[in-house]
Design an enzyme around this catalytic site. Sequence first.
Site, mmCIF file in Angstrom:
data_model
loop_
_atom_site.group_PDB
_atom_site.id
_atom_site.type_symbol
_atom_site.label_atom_id
_atom_site.label_comp_id
_atom_site.label_asym_id
_atom_site.label_seq_id
_atom_site.Cartn_x
_atom_site.Cartn_y
_atom_site.Cartn_z
ATOM 1 N N ASP A 88 26.564 0.427 -31.904
ATOM 2 C CA ASP A 88 26.999 -0.916 -31.503
ATOM 3 C C ASP A 88 25.783 -1.758 -31.131
ATOM 4 O O ASP A 88 24.705 -1.230 -30.831
ATOM 5 C CB ASP A 88 27.996 -0.871 -30.330
ATOM 6 C CG ASP A 88 27.409 -0.316 -29.038
ATOM 7 O OD1 ASP A 88 26.602 0.641 -29.113
ATOM 8 O OD2 ASP A 88 27.735 -0.834 -27.960
ATOM 9 N N GLU A 153 27.712 1.683 -26.207
ATOM 10 C CA GLU A 153 26.567 1.766 -25.292
ATOM 11 C C GLU A 153 26.273 0.413 -24.664
ATOM 12 O O GLU A 153 25.979 0.312 -23.482
ATOM 13 C CB GLU A 153 25.337 2.298 -26.043
ATOM 14 C CG GLU A 153 24.247 2.831 -25.117
ATOM 15 C CD GLU A 153 23.330 1.765 -24.557
ATOM 16 O OE1 GLU A 153 22.622 2.046 -23.588
ATOM 17 O OE2 GLU A 153 23.315 0.636 -25.086
#
Length: 457
Positions: A88, A153
Amino acid sequence: MISVIDHIQTSRDRYLAELGQFLAIPSISALPAHAGDVRRCAEWLGEEMRRIGLENVALIETPGNPVVYADWLHAADAPTILFYGHYDVQPVDPVDLWESPPFDATVRDGEIYARGAADDKGQVFMHLKAIEAFLKQTARLPVNIKLIIEGEEEVGSAHLDDFVRAQKDRLAADVVVISDSAMFDRGVPSICYALRGLAYFQIDVRGTTSDLHSGVFGGAVANPAMVLAQMLAQMKDKGGRIRIPGFYDDVLPLSEEERKAWQALPFNEKKYRKDLGAPKLAGESEYSVLERVWARPTFEVNGLNSGFTGDGAKTVIPATAMAKVSMRLVPNQDPDRVAELFEAHVRKVAPKTVTVTVTRMHGGKPWITSYDNRFVQAAGRAIEQGFGKSPVFCREGGSIPVVSTFQEQLGVPAVLFGVGLPDENAHAPNERLDLENFHNGIVASAYLYDEIARAGR
Ligand code: BES
Ligand code: ZN
């Protein structure tokens, strides 16, 4: 080994083209509108892992975004690496400050520009290419490897702790390897042995049910923007010390040895200040800059919102004010305890003229490890082979929440070998990754697996 390295050296152009595809997927975890892209990115990654010969590839569902898992476990008697990274990325706004579109990877002056180039797709890809080179040239890896690449994250890894706890046996390994940090500086490769933690909050202040005419009501009611500003101003003193009672109780003091070691690092404070465009640096004067960003906790306002901010003037008393604030934490501070202390302090400084609510957003524990173990030594040799220089040891100010969870749950050492540069604009417009570091990083990753195999179980 020679054939593996040769293969890497002759595949540069292909690596760039493939990395471009990975970078083209706008896997922004913070924005619900991109949920489909996040999943598409996980699928792309799974497909790429399968293609290079990794096995047991799976998108493991969590209550949030899937974790992409893969492994290769045929190196009997050799150590097992657990590799962690994230697919991400951060949002791209303000998008008009990008010199090329954030999801259309562009090479300029030896750097590849795109959101996620350094943080963390480029660095994840570097390891995949090292694995690919081994499997292509030798049909095996010198080590066993399990990879988990997560998709949350950048929003605090909310579901990863449970995942690691639940999958503890499946994730068992001898060493954790992560490339999601920066090198100390251009030409100064490093191994990171500590990260700061994080505690993030939203503060909402409400004065009245509606915005008010500041002439008609001004003087009789509190102004939430003013109250919020006053409350925030009470969180820190002029010397940069945080005033939340008990905040520093668990802060691990810096050892003299560490302070000395950091003084020897090639750090130029004047250049640092100039590069940042700051008129003067701020913070705790009794600590050096590196000490402040690596080993001291902070309190920051990340965003503020209240009242009229458009062109022109409007005579209004806003009904509400909002701030996003966060604290970077250092070993051995605990985000939950800090949250309690912070909330208590807010209650204490909040006047009765407004209602104040504090909402806990994400958090993560700080992490520190000793670096005198054989896997870190092995990584040092690998980096030397990839970059032509042995690494320095440093801490980092950023956070990777799962690292302390790995330490607690798996009880094995972690090697943080990052190849980003501090000025590569992670989280900012024009994020980029130096292509020389990317390539040296692939070579170093290949040597890393070899050296870890030699280090033995
Ligand atoms: N890669 C960074 C963390 C990092 C940055 C480590 C610089 C070392 C040096 C990571 O992707 C990140 O930005 N993490 C967030 C975590 C937060 C949302 C809990 C951070 O540090 O803000
Ligand atoms: Zn990252």
